[in-house]
Design a protein around this motif. Structure first.
Motif, mmCIF file in Angstrom:
data_model
loop_
_atom_site.group_PDB
_atom_site.id
_atom_site.type_symbol
_atom_site.label_atom_id
_atom_site.label_comp_id
_atom_site.label_asym_id
_atom_site.label_seq_id
_atom_site.Cartn_x
_atom_site.Cartn_y
_atom_site.Cartn_z
ATOM 1 N N ASN A 26 -7.979 5.431 -4.189
ATOM 2 C CA ASN A 26 -9.329 5.389 -4.306
ATOM 3 C C ASN A 26 -9.610 4.507 -5.350
ATOM 4 N N HIS A 27 -9.098 4.496 -6.499
ATOM 5 C CA HIS A 27 -9.271 3.735 -7.638
ATOM 6 C C HIS A 27 -8.963 1.941 -6.973
ATOM 7 N N TRP A 28 -7.961 1.753 -6.487
ATOM 8 C CA TRP A 28 -7.684 0.531 -5.859
ATOM 9 C C TRP A 28 -8.996 0.002 -4.847
ATOM 10 N N ASN A 29 -9.388 1.134 -4.056
ATOM 11 C CA ASN A 29 -10.037 0.427 -3.116
ATOM 12 C C ASN A 29 -11.909 0.424 -3.596
ATOM 13 N N ASN A 33 0.749 -1.204 -0.083
ATOM 14 C CA ASN A 33 0.117 0.171 0.060
ATOM 15 C C ASN A 33 0.816 1.242 0.075
ATOM 16 N N ARG A 34 2.007 1.411 -0.597
ATOM 17 C CA ARG A 34 2.557 2.474 -0.765
ATOM 18 C C ARG A 34 2.294 3.386 -1.857
ATOM 19 N N TRP A 35 1.011 3.833 -1.833
ATOM 20 C CA TRP A 35 0.609 4.573 -2.898
ATOM 21 C C TRP A 35 1.401 5.676 -3.374
ATOM 22 N N SER A 36 2.198 6.550 -2.749
ATOM 23 C CA SER A 36 3.014 7.466 -3.353
ATOM 24 C C SER A 36 3.943 6.900 -4.162
#
Length: 228
Positions: free
Chosen positions: A106-109, A87-90
């Motif tokens: 958001n797209h992932w979730n 979950n290292r979105w950046s």
DNA sequence: AATTAGCCCAACCGCTGCACG
DNA sequence: GCGTGCAGCGGTTGGGCTAAT
């Protein structure tokens, strides 16, 4: 005495940004840049905290920010990077030009997570979701192999080579399971977005410039990760 | 037409890591 | 080495929108 809050809550506006606020923030950044997010709101004449300004700029107002839904290839890249980085979105966002961590998160979730679950893949581990009975069976098999290897090693304790080969066979079971899980995952994913992971080529349906360049990027990242 | 449920996404909150004195 | 302040990150929330009933 605790840490000073990032902004004194009194007189600070919260909630959705107005067009007027957007304009003020953009004008200020275009003419002055963002020297310090903390002092920016005051200088720009905004009743917002610095954090809020930073977020608004990064996620919405930045000129290079790409809007709209993620393409199939971008989605694939996100899945691939998530499998490696979690979950290292950046970090994930840094591989998708114009996309923000918030947008990807958001797209992932809302989308990808559901798609993977629908495909029978655990979005956290990126491995097939195994039913309880199947998991039990694997554990039984694994236990049997472990017992067999212990017996073998105890019966031939004088031979170091035989005991090492036995222990490697027990851990090999786990490796085999993991490998078959990953094969399954890539196969399903390839079908899903039309990408061949052996050659990193896309099928006719997805053969546009963006898909090809992303496929190439995935290939490069895969090599980098495997070489760590 | 009114109500409810579910989805989506912008924004907030709290924590962490880093730089600096 | 320690404390402080800041930016950045990830989890979570809340409200708007739309589809279903």
């Amino acid at each position: 005495m605790g840490r000073k809050p990032c902004c004194d809550k009194v007189g600070i506006k919260k909630g959705p940004w107005t067009a007027e606020e957007d304009k003020k923030l953009m004008n200020f950044i275009f003419t002055n840049g963002h020297c310090s997010w903390r002092s920016l709101p005051k200088l720009a004449g905004l009743l917002r905290c610095g954090k809020s300004c930073r977020l608004r700029w990064i996620n919405y107002l930045r000129p290079d920010v790409k809007r709209g839904v993620l393409s199939d290839s971008e989605e694939k890249l996100v899945i691939d990077l998530h499998a490696q980085l979690g979950n290292r979105w950046s970090k994930i966002a840094s591989h998708l030009p114009g996309r923000t961590d918030n947008e990807i998160k958001n797209h992932w979730n809302t989308h990808i997570k559901k798609k993977l679950e629908k495909m029978g893949i655990d979005p956290k581990t990126h491995k097939p979701i195994i039913s309880d009975s199947a998991a039990e069976k694997i554990n039984e098999d694994h236990d049997d192999n472990l017992k067999a290897s212990i017996n073998a090693s105890s019966s031939s304790s004088s031979s170091s080579s035989s005991s090492s080969s036995s222990s490697s066979s027990s851990s090999g079971i786990v490796d085999e399971i993991n490998l078959s899980c990953m094969d399954y995952f890539w196969e399903e994913l390839g079908d899903f977005i039309g990408l061949d992971f052996n050659t990193f080529s896309v099928d006719d349906e997805h053969e546009d410039h963006e898909s090809l360049s992303l496929a190439h990027e995935i290939n490069v990242i895969d090599h980098q990760l495997w070489n760590i």
